[in-house]
Scaffold this motif. Structure first.
Motif, mmCIF file in Angstrom:
data_model
loop_
_atom_site.group_PDB
_atom_site.id
_atom_site.type_symbol
_atom_site.label_atom_id
_atom_site.label_comp_id
_atom_site.label_asym_id
_atom_site.label_seq_id
_atom_site.Cartn_x
_atom_site.Cartn_y
_atom_site.Cartn_z
ATOM 1 N N ILE A 49 0.586 -1.293 -0.130
ATOM 2 C CA ILE A 49 0.127 -0.567 0.036
ATOM 3 C C ILE A 49 0.886 0.716 0.237
ATOM 4 O O ILE A 49 0.768 2.044 -0.621
ATOM 5 N N ALA A 50 1.769 1.537 1.012
ATOM 6 C CA ALA A 50 2.962 2.758 1.244
ATOM 7 C C ALA A 50 3.683 2.811 -0.225
ATOM 8 O O ALA A 50 3.371 3.916 -0.132
ATOM 9 N N GLN A 51 3.917 1.718 -0.586
ATOM 10 C CA GLN A 51 4.895 1.488 -2.215
ATOM 11 C C GLN A 51 4.338 2.557 -3.311
ATOM 12 O O GLN A 51 4.259 3.271 -4.365
ATOM 13 N N GLU A 52 2.940 2.446 -3.276
ATOM 14 C CA GLU A 52 1.540 2.853 -4.262
ATOM 15 C C GLU A 52 0.981 4.435 -4.113
ATOM 16 O O GLU A 52 0.520 4.612 -4.980
ATOM 17 N N MET A 53 1.008 4.277 -2.320
ATOM 18 C CA MET A 53 1.052 5.998 -2.710
ATOM 19 C C MET A 53 1.154 6.871 -2.962
ATOM 20 O O MET A 53 2.969 6.759 -2.972
ATOM 21 N N LYS A 54 1.349 8.200 -3.333
ATOM 22 C CA LYS A 54 2.284 8.890 -3.940
ATOM 23 C C LYS A 54 1.819 10.657 -2.758
ATOM 24 O O LYS A 54 1.234 10.594 -2.431
ATOM 25 N N GLY A 55 2.668 11.049 -2.566
ATOM 26 C CA GLY A 55 3.393 12.229 -1.800
ATOM 27 C C GLY A 55 3.747 12.148 -0.716
ATOM 28 O O GLY A 55 4.393 11.141 -0.153
ATOM 29 N N PRO A 56 3.672 13.118 0.388
ATOM 30 C CA PRO A 56 4.862 12.553 1.371
ATOM 31 C C PRO A 56 4.155 11.721 2.566
ATOM 32 O O PRO A 56 5.579 11.282 3.401
ATOM 33 N N VAL A 57 2.634 11.442 2.716
ATOM 34 C CA VAL A 57 2.626 10.617 3.564
ATOM 35 C C VAL A 57 2.777 9.277 3.166
ATOM 36 O O VAL A 57 3.105 8.773 4.134
ATOM 37 N N GLY A 58 2.735 8.556 2.468
ATOM 38 C CA GLY A 58 3.082 7.552 1.115
ATOM 39 C C GLY A 58 4.984 7.208 1.504
ATOM 40 O O GLY A 58 5.023 6.448 1.673
ATOM 41 N N SER A 59 5.222 8.256 1.288
ATOM 42 C CA SER A 59 6.815 8.021 1.589
ATOM 43 C C SER A 59 7.105 8.030 3.044
ATOM 44 O O SER A 59 7.918 7.030 3.449
ATOM 45 N N LEU A 60 6.718 9.008 3.986
ATOM 46 C CA LEU A 60 6.430 8.598 5.383
ATOM 47 C C LEU A 60 6.361 6.945 5.921
ATOM 48 O O LEU A 60 6.786 6.692 6.112
ATOM 49 N N LEU A 61 5.496 6.929 5.036
ATOM 50 C CA LEU A 61 4.617 5.102 5.982
ATOM 51 C C LEU A 61 5.863 4.442 5.351
ATOM 52 O O LEU A 61 6.264 3.109 6.020
ATOM 53 N N GLU A 76 16.097 6.081 5.410
ATOM 54 C CA GLU A 76 16.447 6.977 4.899
ATOM 55 C C GLU A 76 15.835 8.015 3.469
ATOM 56 O O GLU A 76 15.682 9.349 3.746
ATOM 57 N N TYR A 77 16.631 7.144 2.462
ATOM 58 C CA TYR A 77 15.932 7.838 0.721
ATOM 59 C C TYR A 77 14.330 8.722 0.956
ATOM 60 O O TYR A 77 13.747 9.439 0.530
ATOM 61 N N CYS A 78 13.677 7.648 2.022
ATOM 62 C CA CYS A 78 11.915 7.473 2.042
ATOM 63 C C CYS A 78 11.411 8.821 2.965
ATOM 64 O O CYS A 78 11.044 9.803 2.756
ATOM 65 N N TYR A 79 12.683 8.883 4.104
ATOM 66 C CA TYR A 79 11.806 10.046 4.935
ATOM 67 C C TYR A 79 12.367 11.162 4.478
ATOM 68 O O TYR A 79 11.286 12.258 4.240
ATOM 69 N N ARG A 80 13.696 11.183 3.184
ATOM 70 C CA ARG A 80 14.170 12.582 2.281
ATOM 71 C C ARG A 80 13.031 12.686 1.698
ATOM 72 O O ARG A 80 12.395 14.337 0.795
ATOM 73 N N GLN A 81 12.040 11.669 0.822
ATOM 74 C CA GLN A 81 11.452 12.505 0.087
ATOM 75 C C GLN A 81 9.850 13.061 0.333
ATOM 76 O O GLN A 81 9.061 13.061 -0.054
ATOM 77 N N ALA A 82 9.710 12.111 1.796
ATOM 78 C CA ALA A 82 8.900 12.811 2.465
ATOM 79 C C ALA A 82 9.589 14.479 3.511
ATOM 80 O O ALA A 82 8.056 15.074 3.846
ATOM 81 N N GLY A 83 10.359 14.874 3.108
ATOM 82 C CA GLY A 83 11.314 15.993 3.824
ATOM 83 C C GLY A 83 11.234 16.026 4.954
ATOM 84 O O GLY A 83 10.727 16.732 5.951
#
Length: 108
Positions: A49-61, A76-83
């Protein structure tokens, strides 16, 4: 997917009560479904589910799940993507923070 009287729980306690069910409500936001599967120890379903989500919340999850898995590089990559920065709290504390954030969100 299960059917609940409310389309989504409003409190962490109400969310935990739904863990007695076999599946989350399909009416819930994907972020909440993701956390439900994680709470049920189904990392794969949560990650899908998280992998298919777009945007900061999906990246954070997605980041949280990779952190939980022990994959710091991807986390770490995904946290950066989420800001966001890599958290210095326990996984349980991060889960609680994510849950509260999603419950408070006005996004469907």
């Amino acid at each position: 997917m299960a059917n609940y009287p409310s389309p989504r729980p409003e409190t962490p306690e109400a969310f935990r009560k739904t863990l007695e069910e076999d599946s989350p409500s399909g009416a819930w936001p994907l972020a909440l479904q993701c956390l439900w599967f994680d709470a049920k120890k189904n990392w794969t379903a949560a990650h899908d589910i998280a992998q298919e989500m777009k945007g900061p919340v999906g990246s954070l999850l997605h980041a949280y799940l990779h952190r939980k898995e022990g994959d710091r590089w991807n986390a770490e990559y995904c946290y950066r993507q989420a800001g966001e920065v890599y958290p210095q709290v326990s996984l349980q504390a991060e889960f609680e923070q994510l849950l509260q954030r999603i419950l408070n969100s006005t996004q469907p």
